[in-house]
Design a protein around this motif. Sequence first.
Motif, PDB file in Angstrom:
ATOM      1  N   UNK A  27      -8.429  44.520 -28.591  1.00  0.00           N
ATOM      2  CA  UNK A  27      -7.421  43.994 -27.678  1.00  0.00           C
ATOM      3  C   UNK A  27      -6.020  44.278 -28.202  1.00  0.00           C
ATOM      4  N   UNK A  28      -5.826  44.123 -29.515  1.00  0.00           N
ATOM      5  CA  UNK A  28      -4.524  44.406 -30.115  1.00  0.00           C
ATOM      6  C   UNK A  28      -4.170  45.880 -29.933  1.00  0.00           C
ATOM      7  N   UNK A  29      -5.160  46.758 -30.181  1.00  0.00           N
ATOM      8  CA  UNK A  29      -4.911  48.194 -30.035  1.00  0.00           C
ATOM      9  C   UNK A  29      -4.566  48.545 -28.586  1.00  0.00           C
ATOM     10  N   UNK A  30      -5.263  47.908 -27.636  1.00  0.00           N
ATOM     11  CA  UNK A  30      -4.983  48.183 -26.225  1.00  0.00           C
ATOM     12  C   UNK A  30      -3.578  47.726 -25.853  1.00  0.00           C
ATOM     13  N   UNK A  31      -3.209  46.509 -26.309  1.00  0.00           N
ATOM     14  CA  UNK A  31      -1.888  45.982 -25.986  1.00  0.00           C
ATOM     15  C   UNK A  31      -0.792  46.839 -26.617  1.00  0.00           C
ATOM     16  N   UNK A  32      -0.982  47.193 -27.893  1.00  0.00           N
ATOM     17  CA  UNK A  32       0.009  48.021 -28.574  1.00  0.00           C
ATOM     18  C   UNK A  32       0.109  49.396 -27.920  1.00  0.00           C
ATOM     19  N   UNK A  33      -1.010  49.954 -27.497  1.00  0.00           N
ATOM     20  CA  UNK A  33      -0.997  51.265 -26.839  1.00  0.00           C
ATOM     21  C   UNK A  33      -0.198  51.213 -25.547  1.00  0.00           C
ATOM     22  N   UNK A  62       2.460  43.108 -35.404  1.00  0.00           N
ATOM     23  CA  UNK A  62       1.423  42.312 -34.738  1.00  0.00           C
ATOM     24  C   UNK A  62       2.038  41.081 -34.090  1.00  0.00           C
ATOM     25  N   UNK A  63       3.117  40.552 -34.680  1.00  0.00           N
ATOM     26  CA  UNK A  63       3.800  39.405 -34.076  1.00  0.00           C
ATOM     27  C   UNK A  63       4.371  39.776 -32.719  1.00  0.00           C
ATOM     28  N   UNK A  64       4.916  40.978 -32.616  1.00  0.00           N
ATOM     29  CA  UNK A  64       5.470  41.432 -31.345  1.00  0.00           C
ATOM     30  C   UNK A  64       4.373  41.638 -30.311  1.00  0.00           C
ATOM     31  N   UNK A  65       3.232  42.164 -30.756  1.00  0.00           N
ATOM     32  CA  UNK A  65       2.104  42.328 -29.826  1.00  0.00           C
ATOM     33  C   UNK A  65       1.649  40.966 -29.321  1.00  0.00           C
ATOM     34  N   UNK A  66       1.539  40.002 -30.238  1.00  0.00           N
ATOM     35  CA  UNK A  66       1.108  38.659 -29.843  1.00  0.00           C
ATOM     36  C   UNK A  66       2.115  38.022 -28.894  1.00  0.00           C
ATOM     37  N   UNK A  71       0.479  34.409 -22.582  1.00  0.00           N
ATOM     38  CA  UNK A  71       0.275  34.220 -21.132  1.00  0.00           C
ATOM     39  C   UNK A  71       1.573  34.032 -20.354  1.00  0.00           C
ATOM     40  N   UNK A  72       2.552  33.316 -20.925  1.00  0.00           N
ATOM     41  CA  UNK A  72       3.807  33.111 -20.192  1.00  0.00           C
ATOM     42  C   UNK A  72       4.559  34.419 -20.008  1.00  0.00           C
ATOM     43  N   UNK A 100      -4.865  42.436 -14.219  1.00  0.00           N
ATOM     44  CA  UNK A 100      -6.206  41.886 -14.142  1.00  0.00           C
ATOM     45  C   UNK A 100      -6.826  41.565 -15.488  1.00  0.00           C
ATOM     46  N   UNK A 101      -6.209  42.021 -16.560  1.00  0.00           N
ATOM     47  CA  UNK A 101      -6.727  41.755 -17.902  1.00  0.00           C
ATOM     48  C   UNK A 101      -6.283  40.368 -18.342  1.00  0.00           C
ATOM     49  N   UNK A 102      -7.203  39.625 -18.946  1.00  0.00           N
ATOM     50  CA  UNK A 102      -6.862  38.288 -19.430  1.00  0.00           C
ATOM     51  C   UNK A 102      -5.797  38.385 -20.513  1.00  0.00           C
ATOM     52  N   UNK A 103      -4.731  37.591 -20.432  1.00  0.00           N
ATOM     53  CA  UNK A 103      -3.669  37.666 -21.440  1.00  0.00           C
ATOM     54  C   UNK A 103      -4.103  37.040 -22.756  1.00  0.00           C
ATOM     55  N   UNK A 104      -3.304  37.289 -23.784  1.00  0.00           N
ATOM     56  CA  UNK A 104      -3.595  36.720 -25.097  1.00  0.00           C
ATOM     57  C   UNK A 104      -4.515  37.595 -25.918  1.00  0.00           C
ATOM     58  N   UNK A 105      -4.572  37.294 -27.195  1.00  0.00           N
ATOM     59  CA  UNK A 105      -5.430  38.055 -28.125  1.00  0.00           C
ATOM     60  C   UNK A 105      -6.654  37.235 -28.512  1.00  0.00           C
ATOM     61  N   UNK A 106      -6.830  36.099 -27.893  1.00  0.00           N
ATOM     62  CA  UNK A 106      -7.966  35.227 -28.227  1.00  0.00           C
ATOM     63  C   UNK A 106      -9.268  35.804 -27.701  1.00  0.00           C
ATOM     64  N   UNK A 107     -10.319  35.772 -28.533  1.00  0.00           N
ATOM     65  CA  UNK A 107     -11.643  36.252 -28.116  1.00  0.00           C
ATOM     66  C   UNK A 107     -12.710  35.259 -28.578  1.00  0.00           C
TER      67      UNK A 107
END
Length: 271
Positions: A27-33, A62-66, A71-72, A100-107
């Motif tokens: 998820x982090x890699x997808x968001x950063x990409x 990673x802080x910036x990705x998070x 969600x906000x 459509x992707x759920x926000x956040x890095x929580x899994x």
Amino acid sequence: GVATFASRAAVVSGNAVHVAAVSARARIAQAAANMLEADPDDIELEDGRAFVRGTSSRGVTLAEVATMSNPLRYAFNKAAQTATQFAPTARSTGKPLPDGERPGIEVSEYYSPPHATWAYGVHAALVEVDPVTCDIDVKRYVCVHDCGNMINPMIVEGQVAGGVAQGMGGAFYEKLEYDENGVLRNASFMDFLVPYATEIPHIEMVHMETPSPLNPLGVKGVGEAGTIPVGQVIASAVEDALSPLGTPPVRQVPLSPSAIHDLLREARVSV
């Protein structure tokens, strides 16, 4: 989970954590990409940053990705479009995660092992028995074990050492004593003997690592590695030491001085 029996904590919980971590990384890699307008397969994670392979200057923390996956921020385009404010080196597409992707890095992930894993090993002891005082002196104790990949060698050593200590208690001291009416006579630690650190010999450990093919981390149990063989090893060593005196086989533990005295007395009677 259903408790930590049979050395299953690392095998079950550890692999669940591993599976969840792999999902979180994806998820982090997808968001950063998305933030860097790159392919997720080209994203590398190192030293708290996500960057495009081969161009470490083009990346985000990673802080910036998070922050941008929050969600906000995900919910409002205006906030999402300010990605460069938080990541000046990034070129943002506006949203860190696709529509459509759920926000956040929580899994949340689950892991159920297909089969039990079995550790194996060998214990050996060199002992001396004083036929007068009936004391037993453990001169050397060696433990060779294989718990698969060691996640934390220091914790593994502590578990093995603690297990051997518990095994020494069973080999020499810990016994439930009942009277003729079945009443427990040593129901408190005032009367129930346990070994002190002074009663535990130096333990020589040899670690082998044969990864288990049954789980992603390649781990096996280690909790019982030190405990289970100790009583049998000590009993066999004492029996071997006393065999020239014609003592009968050692059939039970703990081996107190009184138990050794009884073995020697049986040998004298039989002669």
